[in-house]
Design an enzyme around this catalytic site. Structure first.
Site, short mmCIF file in Angstrom:
data_model
loop_
_atom_site.label_atom_id
_atom_site.label_comp_id
_atom_site.label_asym_id
_atom_site.label_seq_id
_atom_site.Cartn_x
_atom_site.Cartn_y
_atom_site.Cartn_z
N TYR A 153 46.29 33.17 32.37
CA TYR A 153 47.35 33.99 32.95
C TYR A 153 48.68 33.67 32.27
CZ TYR A 153 50.80 35.83 36.20
OH TYR A 153 51.86 36.50 36.73
N GLU B 122 53.77 40.73 32.30
CA GLU B 122 52.69 39.99 32.93
C GLU B 122 51.36 40.34 32.25
OE1 GLU B 122 51.14 39.20 37.44
OE2 GLU B 122 51.51 41.26 36.83
#
Length: 439
Positions: free
Chosen positions: A144, A232
């Site tokens: 992530y 993101e």
């Protein structure tokens, strides 16, 4: 995609009418395929893919772009997360499918033009106008990565986790030590040391360390040069050939920078936005991306946030607007919106405000609450009267005026012949609005 973790890191929320509502942020959101194209321009590794809007384009893409692929990933394109676990109103399960090439045309055809409902769209869902066809990668590791803005450090912050492809909120709650946060000095920029710390937080299994550091730097460069508020990637994946690839990404951009990011803001997809809020945009929304509250005050200066209630509110001043919504809730009603006409609204702006309020089918009554200081009550009154001539007012209107030119304002309303409900103070107005909406 992550919501809770970033909200905890950079919280901007307010209590509206007794329950928490996320504060509207003025930021552009673009589709996944558009973000992938932009990242590719900055040297970020992304899967090979093409966006299509018809079955005919699907056939051409398979022939021209993926002639030798046995499997492809078919991704519905909507501006909301949770697509993989979503459900189409047609009954099709899942907005992301990995299928054999010969099945792509069929599954894409079942997505295009259909409404996809996810945990983030609400029950109304969002229409799928495009699907994104991507090569199927052999992934050996999922991580992530995100860059956002941090109020505490007054600058960008990079967030990294060695596990990705799943709910980052759950990971942050169960394994907080896995989350690495690297603040970046906005003047100094990302340093080799900072980028290396991010890579250490990602903990790739086989990807070249120096190349991984370069990828982090490229992402930070994109974030700054494109005026992002959020970048993101979930997952940031590691492939079998030891490459870091942005397998799925979300990018938001600061609307205040629209004047210098014209190409990016031309990507705006207004079909994915709340139509009530589109009414609050300026005429050049497709090119500049600004809301009314962000353009020249001589044109319009309205701040609008759509909510889920039945009582439309038109107020001058953010504080008074919040108090109005709170007292509506206290008296048993629910506000349909936050609408601040500001302290120097013109008659035309008042008319525009009524157009926005009456365009919301859920509104059963309208409460106008004006405390005239710089804002003059007679201007508001004239706006109400002229709005009634242009807009079919089919719901009761409760008006409370106080302050500058209040007598003139009340006289204008009385002489107009309109059927209005007048109130002496805020509490009286709220009670009358609730009664009018629900009786």
């Amino acid at each position: 995609m992550v919501r809770g973790l970033l909200n905890k890191l950079v919280s901007r929320s307010l209590s509206v009418a007794g329950k928490w509502q996320q504060q509207q942020l003025r930021r552009l959101n673009i589709h996944e395929y558009q973000g992938a194209e932009l990242m590719g321009k900055y040297g970020v590794n992304v899967p090979r893919g093409v966006a299509v809007s018809s079955v005919e384009e699907v056939k051409k893409a398979i022939k021209d772009v993926f002639p030798n692929q046995n499997e492809l990933v078919v991704k519905s394109q909507i501006l909301a997360g949770g697509r993989g676990l979503g459900t189409f109103k047609s009954g099709l399960k899942g907005g992301v499918h990995i299928v054999k090439t010969e099945q792509v045309e069929d599954i894409a055809g079942k997505m295009l033009g259909q409404i996809l409902v996810t945990k983030q769209t609400g029950p109304q869902g969002k229409i799928v106008s495009k699907v994104y066809l991507c090569e199927k990668l052999s992934l050996v590791n999922e991580m992530y990565f995100a860059i956002t803005l941090d109020r505490k450090t007054a600058g960008p912050i990079i967030i990294a986790c060695s596990k990705g492809g799943t709910s980052i909120e759950d990971l942050a709650e169960k394994f907080p030590d896995m989350i690495v946060k690297v603040p970046v000095d906005v003047f100094e920029g990302i340093t080799d040391e900072g980028a290396a710390k991010v890579v250490d937080g990602l903990a790739p299994k086989g990807a070249d360390r120096n190349k991984s550091i370069d990828q982090v730097k490229n992402l930070y460069k994109l974030f700054c040069e494109c005026d992002c508020t959020l970048l993101e990637i979930n997952p940031l994946a590691e492939t079998a050939d030891n490459q870091l690839v942005a397998a799925d990404a979300k990018l938001n951009f600061d609307d205040n920078a629209a004047y210098r990011q014209k190409e990016i803001f031309a990507l705006r997809d207004t079909s994915q936005e709340d139509p009530r809020e589109l009414l609050g945009m300026c005429e050049c929304v497709t090119t500049c991306g600004f809301y009314l509250g962000q353009v020249d005050a001589a044109k319009a200066d309205l701040n609008y946030i759509g909510l889920d209630g039945e009582i439309g509110c038109m107020v001058n001043g953010a504080g008074l607007a919040m108090a109005t919504m709170d007292i509506i809730k206290l008296r048993g009603g629910t506000p349909a919106n936050f609408l601040d006409v500001g302290g120097n609204a013109s008659e035309g702006q008042v008319i525009e405000a009524f157009k926005i309020l009456t365009a919301d089918d859920k509104v059963k009554a309208i409460l106008v609450n004006i405390f005239g200081g710089i804002m003059k009550c007679d201007v508001i009154a004239s706006g109400i009267v002229n709005a009634a001539k242009q807009v079919a007012l089919k719901v009761p209107v409760v008006v409370r005026l106080e302050g500058t030119n209040v007598d003139q304002g009340k006289r204008i309303l009385k002489e107009s012949g309109m059927t209005l409900i007048t109130a002496e103070d805020l509490d009286d107005a709220a009670q009358k609005a609730v009664k009018a909406a629900y009786s």
